[in-house]
Motif scaffolding. Structure first.
Motif, PDB file in Angstrom:
ATOM      1  N   ALA A  11     -45.337  36.992  48.545  1.00 18.04           N
ATOM      2  CA  ALA A  11     -43.962  36.887  49.045  1.00 18.04           C
ATOM      3  C   ALA A  11     -43.952  36.450  50.506  1.00 18.04           C
ATOM      4  N   GLY A  12     -44.870  36.999  51.300  1.00 18.92           N
ATOM      5  CA  GLY A  12     -44.940  36.645  52.719  1.00 18.92           C
ATOM      6  C   GLY A  12     -45.291  35.181  52.917  1.00 18.92           C
ATOM      7  N   HIS A  41     -42.436  32.947  51.980  1.00 23.84           N
ATOM      8  CA  HIS A  41     -41.420  32.951  53.040  1.00 23.84           C
ATOM      9  C   HIS A  41     -41.832  32.026  54.186  1.00 23.84           C
ATOM     10  N   ARG A  42     -43.090  32.087  54.580  1.00 25.58           N
ATOM     11  CA  ARG A  42     -43.557  31.215  55.668  1.00 25.58           C
ATOM     12  C   ARG A  42     -43.364  29.736  55.331  1.00 25.58           C
ATOM     13  N   GLY A  69     -41.057  28.568  53.250  1.00 24.19           N
ATOM     14  CA  GLY A  69     -39.682  28.292  52.799  1.00 24.19           C
ATOM     15  C   GLY A  69     -39.565  28.261  51.290  1.00 24.19           C
ATOM     16  N   PHE A  77     -40.411  30.397  47.291  1.00 23.87           N
ATOM     17  CA  PHE A  77     -39.927  31.546  46.525  1.00 23.87           C
ATOM     18  C   PHE A  77     -41.084  32.059  45.677  1.00 23.87           C
TER      19      PHE A  77
END
Ligand SMILES: Cc1cc2nc3c(=O)[nH]c(=O)nc-3n(C[C@H](O)[C@H](O)[C@H](O)COP(=O)(O)OP(=O)(O)OC[C@H]3O[C@@H](n4cnc5c(N)ncnc54)[C@H](O)[C@@H]3O)c2cc1C
Length: 342
Positions: free
Chosen positions: A107-108, A111-112, A114, A116
C-alpha cells in the motif's frame, strides 16, 4: 499496453525464491501471455543473482535489488526496493505474493507511485482485461475488480497458482540501484516455535481439524484429553498434515476447561478464523456448523468423523461423513499409518 511486473523475494536461504514468489511468477506468465504484454520480474534478495537462474526459462526481463540490507524483511528497505523496481520496469500492473513481507509494503509503495493496491487476489480472469477476483465476507461473496488507476498492485493469495518450476539456466540480471533511507529498524533474528512443535503448515496436502468433541465427556462418562492429544499429534506426525481447530475448542482454554495445549486461536478455521487451502481435509469431533465450515471453502476433498448423524457435515457440507467415534477410528488410522511407514 500494460507493462507487467512480478515482484519476488527470497526465502530464508536468501538465494532462492520463496514458493509464494514462484506462484506469482506463474500468474505473471499467464497474464502476460493473455494480454500480449511485456513481463518483467523483480527480485529482492541478499543474493539476487543466485536466485535468478530459476527464472531463466521464463524469458522475462529480470531486474534485481541485492545486498545485505535486503536479506531481512523491513519496511524501509523493502518499500525502497519495490519502489525502485516498479520505476525501473515502468510497471502498470504489479503482481506480488501476498506474503507478510510484501503485504506490509504494497500500500505504501502504491501510494508513492500514485497507484492502488488490492489484496487477497485469487484469480486474474480470462478475458483481455485485468479482472482481479477476491472473496469478501469470509469467502461467501466473490467479487471481480477492475480499476483504471495505474500502477495497480495485486497481492496474490498463496496456493492460488502453481509454483513456477522451469529449468534452471543462465540468466541476465539487471541490477537496480536503491537509494536507501535512514534505516531505524535492525532485525536481530526470528523467534518461532521449534520445528516439530509448529502445527500450522500452509503447504501441507492435508488439513486435520479438531473439534470440541475431543474434550467432551465420552460414552463412558469420562473425558479423555490426554488420549485425544496423542491421537491428534500421532496423526500429524505420521502425515505432516496441518492442524486446524473449531472456535469452540480453542475458546475452551480461556474458559478454564480441559484443553489441548498445542492449539491456539491461530489454528482456528472459519468465519473468525483462517480459510486455508489444502487438497484434503478431515474434520474430527466437530459439528460442522456454518461459521466453521465457511473456512473450508478452499479445501478440495472434505471428510468428517462425527458421532452425530444429524451434524452439519451430513447436510451436504462434506463429501464423506463417517458417523463413528473418532477415538477408535483415529487410533486405527494411526496404526495403519505406522504399519505403512515400516
Ligand atoms: C459470529 C460467530 C462467528 C463464529 N466463528 C467461528 C469460526 O470462525 N470457527 C468456528 O469453528 N466456529 C465459529 N463459530 C462457532 C460455531 O457456530 C460453532 O459453535 C462451533 O464451530 C462448534 O464447534 P465444534 O463443532 O467443535 O463443537 P460442538 O458444537 O460442541 O460439537 C462437537 C461435536 O463433536 C461430536 N463428538 C463428540 N465426541 C465425539 C467422538 N468421540 N467422535 C466423533 N464425534 C464426536 C459431537 O457429536 C458434536 O457434533 C462462530 C459463531 C458465531 C456466532
Amino acid at each position: 499496453m500494460e507493462k507487467i511486473l512480478v515482484l519476488t523475494h527470497a526465502d530464508e536461504s536468501g538465494s532462492a525464491l520463496s514458493k509464494a514468489s514462484l506462484e506469482a511468477v506463474t500468474a505473471g506468465l499467464e497474464l502476460a501471455a493473455r494480454l500480449s504484454a511485456p513481463l518483467t520480474i523483480g527480485i529482492v534478495a541478499a543474493d539476487a543473482v543466485a536466485a535468478a537462474p530459476a527464472l531463466a526459462s521464463t524469458g522475462a526481463r529480470l531486474l534485481a535489488v541485492s545486498g545485505e540490507a535486503f536479506a531481512q524483511a523491513r519496511y524501509a528497505s523493502d518499500a525502497a526496493a519495490a519502489e525502485a523496481l516498479c520505476r525501473a520496469a515502468e510497471a502498470t500492473i504489479v503482481l506480488a505474493p501476498g506474503t507478510s513481507r510484501f503485504t506490509r509494503v504494497a500500500a505504501g509503495v502504491a501510494h508513492r507511485l500514485g497507484g492502488f493496491a488490492d489484496t487477497h487476489i485469487t484469480a486474474l480472469g480470462d478475458s483481455e482485461t485485468v479482472d482481479a477476483s477476491r472473496w469478501f465476507y469470509r469467502q461467501r461473496i466473490e467479487a471481480v475488480i477492475r480499476r483504471d488507476t495505474r500502477p495497480w498492485f495485486l497481492l496474490l493469495d498463496a496456493g492460488t497458482h502453481a509454483a513456477f518450476a522451469g529449468a534452471s539456466g543462465t540468466a541476465k540480471v539487471e541490477e537496480v540501484a536503491v537509494q536507501l533511507p535512514e534505516l531505524r529498524t535492525t532485525v536481530s533474528g526470528f523467534r518461532a516455535p521449534e520445528q516439530g512443535q509448529q502445527t500450522i503448515r500452509p503447504d501441507a496436502k492435508m488439513l486435520l481439524v479438531a473439534g470440541a468433541g475431543w474434550t467432551k465427556k465420552q460414552p463412558d462418562g469420562q473425558i479423555h484429553v490426554t488420549e485425544a492429544a496423542e491421537l491428534i499429534l500421532g496423526f500429524l506426525h505420521a502425515t505432516g498434515a496441518s492442524l486446524g481447530s473449531s472456535k469452540s475448542l480453542v475458546d475452551q482454554g480461556g474458559e478454564g476447561e480441559s484443553v489441548l495445549p498445542f492449539l491456539t486461536h491461530m489454528n482456528q478455521i472459519g468465519q473468525t478464523g483462517a480459510t486455508p487451502r489444502h487438497a484434503k481435509g478431515l474434520s474430527t469431533c466437530c459439528h460442522g456448523e456454518e461459521p466453521h465450515v465457511v473456512g473450508w471453502r478452499f479445501i478440495g476433498d472434505r471428510r468428517a468423523i462425527s458421532l452425530d448423524p444429524n451434524c452439519g457435515w451430513t447436510r451436504g457440507k462434506a463429501d464423506v461423513v463417517y458417523v463413528a467415534d473418532a477415538f477408535p477410528v483415529m487410533a486405527k488410522v494411526n496404526a495403519l499409518l505406522t504399519t505403512k511407514a515400516k
